[in-house]
Design an enzyme around this catalytic site. Structure first.
Site, PDB file in Angstrom:
ATOM      1  N   GLY A   1       0.751  -1.248   0.125  1.00 24.49           N
ATOM      2  CA  GLY A   1       0.042   0.152  -0.065  1.00 24.49           C
ATOM      3  C   GLY A   1       1.021   1.129  -0.004  1.00 24.49           C
ATOM      4  O   GLY A   1       2.130   1.030   0.015  1.00 24.49           O
ATOM      5  N   GLN A   2       0.120   2.370  -0.075  1.00 28.68           N
ATOM      6  CA  GLN A   2       0.732   3.669  -0.117  1.00 28.68           C
ATOM      7  C   GLN A   2       0.092   4.729   0.942  1.00 28.68           C
ATOM      8  O   GLN A   2      -1.148   4.873   0.826  1.00 28.68           O
ATOM      9  CB  GLN A   2       0.757   4.213  -1.572  1.00 28.68           C
ATOM     10  N   GLY A   3       1.047   5.119   2.042  1.00 28.68           N
ATOM     11  CA  GLY A   3       0.556   5.939   3.018  1.00 28.68           C
ATOM     12  C   GLY A   3       1.303   7.341   2.475  1.00 28.68           C
ATOM     13  O   GLY A   3       1.898   7.707   1.804  1.00 28.68           O
ATOM     14  N   GLY A   4       0.597   8.443   3.478  1.00 26.56           N
ATOM     15  CA  GLY A   4       1.262   9.627   3.112  1.00 26.56           C
ATOM     16  C   GLY A   4       2.832   9.859   3.666  1.00 26.56           C
ATOM     17  O   GLY A   4       3.344  10.628   2.967  1.00 26.56           O
TER      18      GLY A   4
ATOM     19  N   GLY B   1       4.919   7.425   3.019  1.00 25.92           N
ATOM     20  CA  GLY B   1       5.731   6.371   2.087  1.00 25.92           C
ATOM     21  C   GLY B   1       5.096   5.092   2.035  1.00 25.92           C
ATOM     22  O   GLY B   1       4.056   4.862   2.537  1.00 25.92           O
TER      23      GLY B   1
ATOM     24  N   VAL C   1       4.557   1.010   1.882  1.00 29.54           N
ATOM     25  CA  VAL C   1       4.696  -0.265   2.826  1.00 29.54           C
ATOM     26  C   VAL C   1       4.786  -1.464   1.736  1.00 29.54           C
ATOM     27  O   VAL C   1       3.771  -1.620   0.771  1.00 29.54           O
ATOM     28  CB  VAL C   1       3.580  -0.524   3.705  1.00 29.54           C
TER      29      VAL C   1
ATOM     30  N   LYS D   1       7.925  -0.574   6.091  1.00 27.59           N
ATOM     31  CA  LYS D   1       7.517   0.712   6.026  1.00 27.59           C
ATOM     32  C   LYS D   1       8.480   1.981   5.757  1.00 27.59           C
ATOM     33  O   LYS D   1       9.678   2.104   6.323  1.00 27.59           O
ATOM     34  CB  LYS D   1       6.873   1.350   7.207  1.00 27.59           C
TER      35      LYS D   1
ATOM     36  N   ASP E   1      -4.152   9.329  15.426  1.00 27.62           N
ATOM     37  CA  ASP E   1      -4.690   9.282  14.385  1.00 27.62           C
ATOM     38  C   ASP E   1      -5.484   7.951  14.156  1.00 27.62           C
ATOM     39  O   ASP E   1      -5.060   7.138  13.220  1.00 27.62           O
ATOM     40  CB  ASP E   1      -3.392   9.232  13.330  1.00 27.62           C
TER      41      ASP E   1
END
Length: 676
Positions: free
Chosen positions: A366-369, A371, A373, A387, A484
């Protein structure tokens, strides 16, 4: 996309193979039509291609639009070319007979499966299409008989039931891993487990369509493996059939050849206690004679290992920016070398590259804010989630340090476990335990997978998240506010147990602090407490608010941002509160849930959630209170007032993670927005 899931019990079958699923009756064809002719041509192609292909797998199409027919055929991995061709030919004819004049049909025979359709289903765009349209049926002559059917089985022994379920789970999951990752493009594996203790040997099989990626194969098998242990507890055999993947186990050796994997039974409880006691007495003296001579050598090795490791750690902690740690001397403490868990490791960058196949796209989870994973696997077989913090993400060394310091010192069953970290020049990497079911949002906000979360499982997830927050707020040696908490930051292990993740924005607070003020607002609109979003005031009650929003999402199966207009209200909080006031709260419950047997539990969860999202922080309960509310049936809950944001629209575009802070040359902060 039509996918069938058929659950058949090895000891009470009532329907003979094959099994079939027929498409929409509105999509029929007529005899001697163009579509019918194309279907006959397709059958010939599939039979030929499946016979001649290396893995006995074939896809084909025939004819031009609007009468194009698409097809897929796959034979079991242990059959030869001749048997495969015969099975596919039979399946082609059988599909037309079992689903007469249907333009879409799927059939499963003992050694092959086949589907044809007027829609092009051959290239699923994402994983959700692979498991779309699951149908769950159980074949049994006696629907009231759920007693186990294994020899020497004590149907009244609950421990034995738990033990055999764990055995089947271990066997299926290891067979699935072999099929997904250790069989190359073949994606087929067979297994065997010698249970012992008077129980028969178990055999297993797992297979995916070779067109899937290894990750999608693993995910598909994971979903049906999870369903198998829910539906087959205590039964001597079962199979789960889907177009893109399937699993089977039985006490009969139902496949040809030797197993590709032999699994050791993980549960000791299946051995009768009396037998185990006799065995222990019989071998006790012999074990002492064997162990004692080895003990001194083992202790010596351990002492040597600890000595070498401490020297290495000390060296790493004292190196300057030119060492492999590549951190400033005054920041060496960041890794918590004095107080970290003994299981925490500092990895070299080449180790991470090897584990993730150079951060290959196939391994990307996946892609988070902050960077991407990636999934990884170390040479010893340990699966990890990596990560990789993007250099432009705004999560600089400070936030990296924050996450490492926090998670390495936090140990709880409902928190994700940080295994280690890596830092080299611009690379900042966190190594977590790998959780195969990924994040909660992929289940509760997905039409296909949401029904997999029946009420008892959702309640266990809600309670697990509450326990994790209670640990952070009260019982950990660091008092932590997460800041969060949301569905995408709740990860699920192989048994769907929740684990709170992503501590990059978390804050440690003093037990004397009731509220802390900050100019730096972080979190996700839609989950963010009003006093924090507007004034920068955060406390443990900020997390309580987020928990309330998340609980309403779990109960309803809807995002907090998904309801734009419901009567006089335009978000989930206001809608839920209005239904509660009108005593129509059942209307907010996910329609896929069977609520008749759980009405009081669901009502209690909604009540607790609405108390958590009160506009005034002082009106919200603590997590200790919340845990008590969820556990104590006799506890009387207060009536909630109107929640925060009940008159405000929170659109999906606004439901974003944001970090705002006055700019600083010396302290880079995140300025980009992260969409859900």
């Amino acid at each position: 996309m039509i996918v069938i899931l058929l659950l058949t019990l090895g000891f009470t079958p009532i329907a003979a193979e094959p099994w079939q699923i027929c498409g929409d009756a509105a999509m029929n064809y007529t005899t001697n039509s163009t579509y019918h002719g194309n279907l006959e041509l397709l059958s010939t192609k599939l039979t030929h291609n499946a016979t001649t292909s290396p893995y006995h797998y074939a896809t084909a199409s025939a004819g031009a639009a609007p009468d194009t027919v698409y097809g897929l055929a796959l034979c079991r991995g242990d059959v030869n070319a001749t048997a495969c061709g015969a099975c596919v030919a039979t399946a082609s004819l059988g599909a037309q007979q079992l689903c007469p004049y249907r333009a879409d049909a799927t059939v499963f025979y003992p050694t092959c499966r086949l589907r044809f359709s007027g829609k092009n289903f051959l290239h699923p765009d994402d994983y959700s299409q692979i498991v779309d349209g699951v149908v769950n049926t159980m074949n049994t002559t006696d629907t009231t008989n759920t007693a186990p059917a294994l020899p020497d089985w004590d149907s009244g022994n609950a421990e034995s039931v738990a033990g055999i379920t764990e055995i089947v789970r271990e066997l299926l999951q290891e067979t699935a891993r072999q099929a997904a990752y250790s069989s190359g493009a073949r994606m087929f594996a067979t297994g065997r487990m010698d249970v012992g203790g008077g129980f028969p040997t178990l055999y297993s099989m797992a297979q995916c369509v070779p067109a899937l990626t290894h990750r999608d194969c693993s995910s598909c098998l994971q979903v049906i493996s999870f369903m198998a242990t829910d539906n087959f507890a205590g039964r001597r055999g079962g199979r789960l059939l889907a177009l893109w993947c399937n699993l089977r186990y039985d006490t009969d050796h139902f496949y040809d050849g030797d197993p590709t994997v032999t699994v050791v039974s993980p549960v000791k409880e299946v051995v009768p206690p009396a037998v185990l006691a006799v065995t222990r007495r019989k071998h006790k003296r012999g074990m002492i004679k064997v162990v004692l001579p080895l003990l001194a050598s083992i202790i010596g090795l351990i002492i040597s290992f600890i000595f070498i490791k401490r020297r290495r750690i000390k060296g790493n902690g004292s190196q300057d920016k030119h060492t492999k740690m590549n951190v400033k001397e005054d920041e060496a403490i960041v890794w918590g070398l004095e107080g970290r868990s003994s299981e925490f490791m500092i990895y070299d960058f080449p180790q991470v590259l090897e584990a993730t196949a150079n951060f290959s796209a196939e391994n990307k989870l996946g892609q988070g804010g902050f960077g991407p994973v990636y999934k990884g696997r170390f040479p010893d077989g340990l699966e990890i989630a990596v990560k990789r913090l993007a250099s432009h993400s705004g999560q600089g060394f400070t936030q990296f340090k924050n996450e490492v310091q926090l998670i390495a010192k936090l140990q709880h069953t409902n928190l994700v476990r940080l295994l280690g970290c890596c830092s080299q020049e611009e690379e900042k990497i966190l190594i977590y335990e790998y959780l195969p079911n990924k994040s909660l949002d992929l289940f509760i906000f997905d039409e296909t997978r949401r029904p997999l979360l029946y009420w008892n499982r959702r309640l266990a997830i809600i309670e697990g998240i509450a326990q994790g927050l209670l640990y952070l707020h009260k019982h950990s040696r660091l008092r932590v506010i997460h800041r969060d908490l949301k569905a995408s930051n709740i990860l699920l292990d192989h048994e769907m147990n929740p684990k709170i993740s992503d501590f990059g924005l978390a804050k440690i607070y003093s037990t004397n602090d009731t509220e802390v003020n900050t100019e730096r607002i972080v979190g996700t609109y839609g989950y963010m407490a009003p006093e924090y979003a507007s004034e920068g005031l955060f406390s443990i009650k900020s997390d309580v608010f987020s928990f309330g929003v998340l609980t309403l999402e779990i109960v309803s199966g809807k995002r907090s941002s998904s309801l734009h207009r419901c009567g006089d209200f335009i978000n989930l909080l206001g809608h839920a509160w209005q239904l509660w006031k009108d005593e129509r709260w059942l209307q907010i419950v996910d329609v896929s849930l069977d609520i008749e047997c759980h009405t009081l539990e669901i009502m209690r969860c909604i009540n607790a959630a609405l108390l958590c999202v009160q506009e005034n922080a002082a009106d919200r309960p603590t997590m200790s209170d919340v845990v008590a509310m969820l556990r104590s049936e006799g506890m009387t809950l207060t009536e909630p007032k109107h929640p925060a944001y009940f008159h405000i629209r929170v659109t999906e575009e606004e439901d974003i993670s944001i970090v705002t802070e006055p700019s600083s040359v010396n302290d880079m902060t995140m300025s980009a927005l992260r969409g859900r």
